[in-house]
Design a protein around this motif. Structure first.
Motif, PDB file in Angstrom:
ATOM      1  N   LYS A  30       0.840  -1.189   0.000  1.00 21.50           N
ATOM      2  CA  LYS A  30       0.000   0.000   0.000  1.00 21.50           C
ATOM      3  C   LYS A  30       0.882   1.248   0.000  1.00 21.50           C
ATOM      4  CE  LYS A  30      -3.650   2.342   2.470  1.00 21.50           C
ATOM      5  NZ  LYS A  30      -4.390   2.472   3.693  1.00 21.50           N
ATOM      6  N   VAL A  31       0.573   2.158  -0.900  1.00 23.14           N
ATOM      7  CA  VAL A  31       1.324   3.408  -0.995  1.00 23.14           C
ATOM      8  C   VAL A  31       0.855   4.330   0.123  1.00 23.14           C
ATOM      9  CG1 VAL A  31       1.819   5.418  -2.433  1.00 23.14           C
ATOM     10  CG2 VAL A  31       1.571   3.170  -3.489  1.00 23.14           C
ATOM     11  N   GLU A  32       1.795   4.817   0.895  1.00 23.14           N
ATOM     12  CA  GLU A  32       1.477   5.734   1.984  1.00 23.14           C
ATOM     13  C   GLU A  32       2.330   6.987   1.869  1.00 23.14           C
ATOM     14  OE1 GLU A  32       1.628   3.915   5.820  1.00 23.14           O
ATOM     15  OE2 GLU A  32       0.420   2.212   5.190  1.00 23.14           O
ATOM     16  N   ILE A  33       1.689   8.136   2.106  1.00 23.76           N
ATOM     17  CA  ILE A  33       2.385   9.423   2.103  1.00 23.76           C
ATOM     18  C   ILE A  33       1.876  10.223   3.296  1.00 23.76           C
ATOM     19  CG2 ILE A  33       2.847  11.555   0.840  1.00 23.76           C
ATOM     20  CD1 ILE A  33       2.178  10.038  -1.747  1.00 23.76           C
ATOM     21  N   GLY A  92      -5.831   2.736 -11.388  1.00 25.25           N
ATOM     22  CA  GLY A  92      -5.580   2.697  -9.951  1.00 25.25           C
ATOM     23  C   GLY A  92      -5.726   4.046  -9.258  1.00 25.25           C
ATOM     24  N   THR A  93      -5.677   3.973  -7.928  1.00 26.03           N
ATOM     25  CA  THR A  93      -5.792   5.179  -7.110  1.00 26.03           C
ATOM     26  C   THR A  93      -4.476   5.499  -6.412  1.00 26.03           C
ATOM     27  OG1 THR A  93      -6.609   3.874  -5.252  1.00 26.03           O
ATOM     28  CG2 THR A  93      -8.275   4.876  -6.706  1.00 26.03           C
ATOM     29  N   SER A  94      -3.417   4.806  -6.815  1.00 24.04           N
ATOM     30  CA  SER A  94      -2.090   5.102  -6.286  1.00 24.04           C
ATOM     31  C   SER A  94      -1.054   4.580  -7.278  1.00 24.04           C
ATOM     32  CB  SER A  94      -1.877   4.471  -4.911  1.00 24.04           C
ATOM     33  OG  SER A  94      -1.867   3.062  -5.005  1.00 24.04           O
ATOM     34  N   PHE A  95       0.177   5.048  -7.122  1.00 20.10           N
ATOM     35  CA  PHE A  95       1.256   4.569  -7.976  1.00 20.10           C
ATOM     36  C   PHE A  95       2.592   4.798  -7.280  1.00 20.10           C
ATOM     37  CE2 PHE A  95       1.054   9.049  -9.045  1.00 20.10           C
ATOM     38  CZ  PHE A  95       2.387   9.411  -9.179  1.00 20.10           C
ATOM     39  N   GLU A  96       3.591   4.080  -7.748  1.00 23.75           N
ATOM     40  CA  GLU A  96       4.968   4.270  -7.295  1.00 23.75           C
ATOM     41  C   GLU A  96       5.888   4.133  -8.492  1.00 23.75           C
ATOM     42  OE1 GLU A  96       6.636   2.964  -3.335  1.00 23.75           O
ATOM     43  OE2 GLU A  96       4.926   1.597  -3.514  1.00 23.75           O
ATOM     44  N   ILE A 131      -1.001   9.269  -4.374  1.00 28.45           N
ATOM     45  CA  ILE A 131      -2.254   8.696  -3.874  1.00 28.45           C
ATOM     46  C   ILE A 131      -3.394   9.637  -4.257  1.00 28.45           C
ATOM     47  CG2 ILE A 131      -3.577   8.037  -1.828  1.00 28.45           C
ATOM     48  CD1 ILE A 131      -0.936   7.808  -0.319  1.00 28.45           C
ATOM     49  N   ASN A 132      -4.462   9.075  -4.795  1.00 30.59           N
ATOM     50  CA  ASN A 132      -5.667   9.859  -5.034  1.00 30.59           C
ATOM     51  C   ASN A 132      -6.372  10.014  -3.684  1.00 30.59           C
ATOM     52  OD1 ASN A 132      -8.227  10.835  -5.648  1.00 30.59           O
ATOM     53  ND2 ASN A 132      -8.400   9.620  -7.510  1.00 30.59           N
ATOM     54  N   VAL A 133      -6.440  11.231  -3.182  1.00 30.24           N
ATOM     55  CA  VAL A 133      -7.055  11.462  -1.869  1.00 30.24           C
ATOM     56  C   VAL A 133      -8.555  11.702  -1.978  1.00 30.24           C
ATOM     57  CG1 VAL A 133      -4.921  12.272  -0.787  1.00 30.24           C
ATOM     58  CG2 VAL A 133      -6.451  13.929  -1.876  1.00 30.24           C
ATOM     59  N   LYS A 143      -8.127  15.014  -6.524  1.00 28.72           N
ATOM     60  CA  LYS A 143      -6.972  15.640  -5.881  1.00 28.72           C
ATOM     61  C   LYS A 143      -6.007  14.515  -5.529  1.00 28.72           C
ATOM     62  CE  LYS A 143      -6.305  18.976  -2.132  1.00 28.72           C
ATOM     63  NZ  LYS A 143      -6.998  19.625  -1.021  1.00 28.72           N
ATOM     64  N   TRP A 144      -4.751  14.686  -5.916  1.00 30.43           N
ATOM     65  CA  TRP A 144      -3.717  13.688  -5.675  1.00 30.43           C
ATOM     66  C   TRP A 144      -2.657  14.271  -4.762  1.00 30.43           C
ATOM     67  CZ3 TRP A 144      -2.837   8.751  -7.939  1.00 30.43           C
ATOM     68  CH2 TRP A 144      -3.864   8.324  -8.805  1.00 30.43           C
ATOM     69  N   LEU A 145      -2.148  13.441  -3.862  1.00 33.14           N
ATOM     70  CA  LEU A 145      -1.008  13.813  -3.025  1.00 33.14           C
ATOM     71  C   LEU A 145       0.198  13.054  -3.576  1.00 33.14           C
ATOM     72  CD1 LEU A 145       0.302  15.148  -0.551  1.00 33.14           C
ATOM     73  CD2 LEU A 145      -0.468  13.182   0.804  1.00 33.14           C
ATOM     74  N   LEU A 146       1.225  13.805  -3.983  1.00 32.43           N
ATOM     75  CA  LEU A 146       2.432  13.207  -4.528  1.00 32.43           C
ATOM     76  C   LEU A 146       3.632  13.545  -3.670  1.00 32.43           C
ATOM     77  CD1 LEU A 146       0.642  12.914  -7.109  1.00 32.43           C
ATOM     78  CD2 LEU A 146       2.705  13.395  -8.414  1.00 32.43           C
ATOM     79  N   GLU A 147       4.558  12.609  -3.614  1.00 36.28           N
ATOM     80  CA  GLU A 147       5.840  12.825  -2.951  1.00 36.28           C
ATOM     81  C   GLU A 147       6.919  12.284  -3.884  1.00 36.28           C
ATOM     82  OE1 GLU A 147       8.143  11.880   1.225  1.00 36.28           O
ATOM     83  OE2 GLU A 147       6.536  10.546   0.606  1.00 36.28           O
ATOM     84  N   GLY A 148       7.939  13.093  -4.112  1.00 36.27           N
ATOM     85  CA  GLY A 148       9.018  12.652  -4.980  1.00 36.27           C
ATOM     86  C   GLY A 148      10.355  13.190  -4.527  1.00 36.27           C
TER      87      GLY A 148
END
Length: 177
Positions: A30-33, A92-96, A131-133, A143-148
């Motif tokens: 599970k993708v977590e941010i 999907g509702t998340s990605f990595e 992650i699609n929040v 609305k998507w929350l991204l971390e990179g």
């Protein structure tokens, strides 16, 4: 003796077949941010964090139709622009995305500053996850929350390194501007 060897071989074949037919128990992580400590825009600069769907960019960094959910983080400063483009899968509702994705062009970094003295860099490592929040919302309200974290290295001098970091909410932009 031959009968025992034949039986043993048959048993081994049966075991291999049985093991190869087993269901793979791969559990997708599970993708977590953490939604805290978002990146902010530097003083006197303007920033945007947007995405569009079924899009891509060409070799001149122009938008075109494509197979990705295309995210971009753009910072405009006096005399120039820094932009990170992220080509994420549509499903999907998340990605990595990892190092291999970055090196194969799923993440693009563009610097434009005609009056700046810049060092040419290439991406050498990093990750981006999202992650699609607002799952269940239409794409234009999503609305998507991204971390990179993208590691850069000078093309001419491997000792010069820099890191780009973005952690922010991205909103839709279905009118390309």
């Amino acid at each position: 003796m031959k009968k025992n060897l034949y039986t043993l071989q048959l048993l081994m074949c049966f075991m291999v077949a049985l093991l190869s037919c087993g269901k793979k128990n791969e559990v997708k992580k599970k993708v977590e941010i953490d939604p805290n400590n978002l990146t902010s825009c530097r003083i006197n600069n303007t920033c945007e964090f947007r995405f569009t769907e079924q899009a891509d960019i060409d070799s001149t960094i122009r938008f075109k139709s494509g197979i990705y959910r295309l995210f971009w983080s753009r910072e405009n400063f006096s005399g120039g622009t820094n932009t990170i483009y992220i080509k994420a899968p549509m499903e999907g509702t998340s990605f990595e995305l990892g190092k291999e994705d970055i090196l194969t062009g799923k993440v693009v970094y563009a610097q434009v500053c005609p009056a700046c003295s810049m060092v040419a860099v290439k991406m050498v490592d990093g990750y981006v996850k999202g992650i699609n929040v607002t799952p269940g919302q239409p794409a234009d309200k999503a609305k998507w929350l991204l971390e990179g974290k993208i590691m850069l290295q000078s093309i001419g001098n491997a000792n010069f390194k820099d890191t780009l970091y973005v952690k922010q909410y991205f909103t839709s932009n279905f009118i390309i501007d």
